[in-house]
Write an enzyme that holds these catalytic residues in place. Structure first.
Site: not given
Ligand code: ADP
Length: 327
Positions: A15, A76, A107, A130, A132, A134, A176
């Site tokens: 995000g 993502r 995270d 982020t 958030d 969080d 969320r």
């Molecule tokens: P944020 O970083 O804002 O929490 P996401 O949870 O969508 O956003 O994570 C961003 C990107 O990080 C994902 O689209 C993916 O490419 C990568 N990612 C997240 N979790 C994993 C995982 N368990 N293994 C490998 N890549 C991951």
């Protein structure tokens, strides 16, 4: 003795949040100062897998500190969730000799970085970007302050019209899984109630409080609802209140994506600049696989996987204060 980093990559992932550009700028300028080459990876892990990587110079980050969004774009990336995708990503780094990464994201992005680093031995540093707030281990995250100020400005305006018509407004803010935007913006705008995912919503208490306020002619009410509130957000709450209190004038306002955009606040620019600067210094001294936080105004280093395990906790004291101040 740690190997000296010579070329690093920087990306924004997951995000977006206001202040990410200020962080990119700080990473690029600090690295160049230390004669480290810097590459911008486009669209987070997508650019890493698909080899969309551009060399950056000091001018490529000129005039961006005040801009929201991210010049490197974000995404993502499902392919990065698979080993094959991460292997392609590693090969793209290897062919350029990139030996360190700075990942600005939440995270989820940190989880990806941790896995990638374990598999291919690439040093990674995370910067918490982020809205958030969080993530444990840092008092603030890049973008939170701007998002909250955007929400506060909007809620102040809503209160004006609520006052003119003696109405109840349910204002839905982002969050969320985390109630920080709701909590901070709600306290700062004198909201009558704040509903967050971290607490159970006592609907009967809300109804009785509205009835009691009606009796004492306190007709203007603003309730802040985080989108992930367990009751189901502002629209759900609206239906329920209308059923129980059919004479109550209720309006819903969902603030939505305006909270993600806009010029970052001074606080977010400072936070992003400090964190970006320390990310490069960390890579230089061999401090790997941590994310950078600021706790009590001091730089704090936390293992990347802690961001996934730990969340900031909202204390009961805050919730008690909300009730007392809103009477
Ligand atoms: P944020 O970083 O804002 O929490 P996401 O949870 O969508 O956003 O994570 C961003 C990107 O990080 C994902 O689209 C993916 O490419 C990568 N990612 C997240 N979790 C994993 C995982 N368990 N293994 C490998 N890549 C991951």
């Amino acid at each position: 003795m740690e190997k000296k980093v010579t070329k690093i990559g920087v990306m924004t992932s997951g995000g977006d949040s206001p202040g990410m550009n200020a962080a990119i700028r700080a990473v690029v300028r600090t690295a160049l100062f230390h004669k480290i080459e810097v590459f911008g990876i486009m669209q987070g892990y997508t650019g890493l897998v698909h080899d969309e990587i551009v060399e950056m110079d000091s001018r490529s980050v000129a005039n961006i500190i005040q801009r929201g969004g991210t010049i490197l774009k974000t995404s993502r990336c499902m392919e990065f969730m698979e080993y094959e995708g991460r292997k392609k990503a590693f090969e793209n780094l290897q062919k350029r000799g990139i030996d360190g990464l700075v990942i600005i994201g939440g995270d989820g992005s940190f989880r990806g970085a941790q896995i990638f680093s374990n598999e291919f031995n690439i040093p990674c540093i995370g910067l918490p970007g982020t809205i958030d707030k969080d993530i444990a281990g840092t008092d603030y995250t890049i973008g939170f302050d701007t998002a909250v100020n955007t929400a506060v400005e909007a809620i102040d305006k809503i209160r004006d019209t609520a006052h003119a018509h003696d109405r109840l407004f349910l204002v839905e803010v982002m969050g969320r899984d985390a109630g920080y935007i709701a909590l901070h913006s709600g306290i700062a705008t004198g909201a009558e109630n704040i509903l967050i995912p971290e607490r159970k919503t006592n609907i009967n208490e809300i109804i009785s409080s509205l009835e009691e306020k009606e009796k004492r002619k306190k007709l203007v009410n603003v309730i802040i609802v985080a989108e992930g509130d367990e009751f189901g957000g502002a629209n759900e709450l609206h239906h329920y209140i209308k059923e129980r209190l059919p004479n109550q004038e209720v309006r819903v306002c969902i603030l939505g994506h305006i909270q993600r955009g806009g010029s970052p606040s001074c606080m977010d620019r400072l936070l992003a600049s400090r964190m970006g600067y320390h990310a490069v210094e960390s890579l230089m001294v061999g401090r790997h696989n941590v994310f950078i936080g600021i706790l009590n105004n001091k730089i704090n280093y936390m293992p990347l996987n802690e961001a996934v395990k730990q969340k900031q906790v909202i204390s009961d004291e805050w919730m008690k204060m909300v009730k007392i101040l809103a009477t």
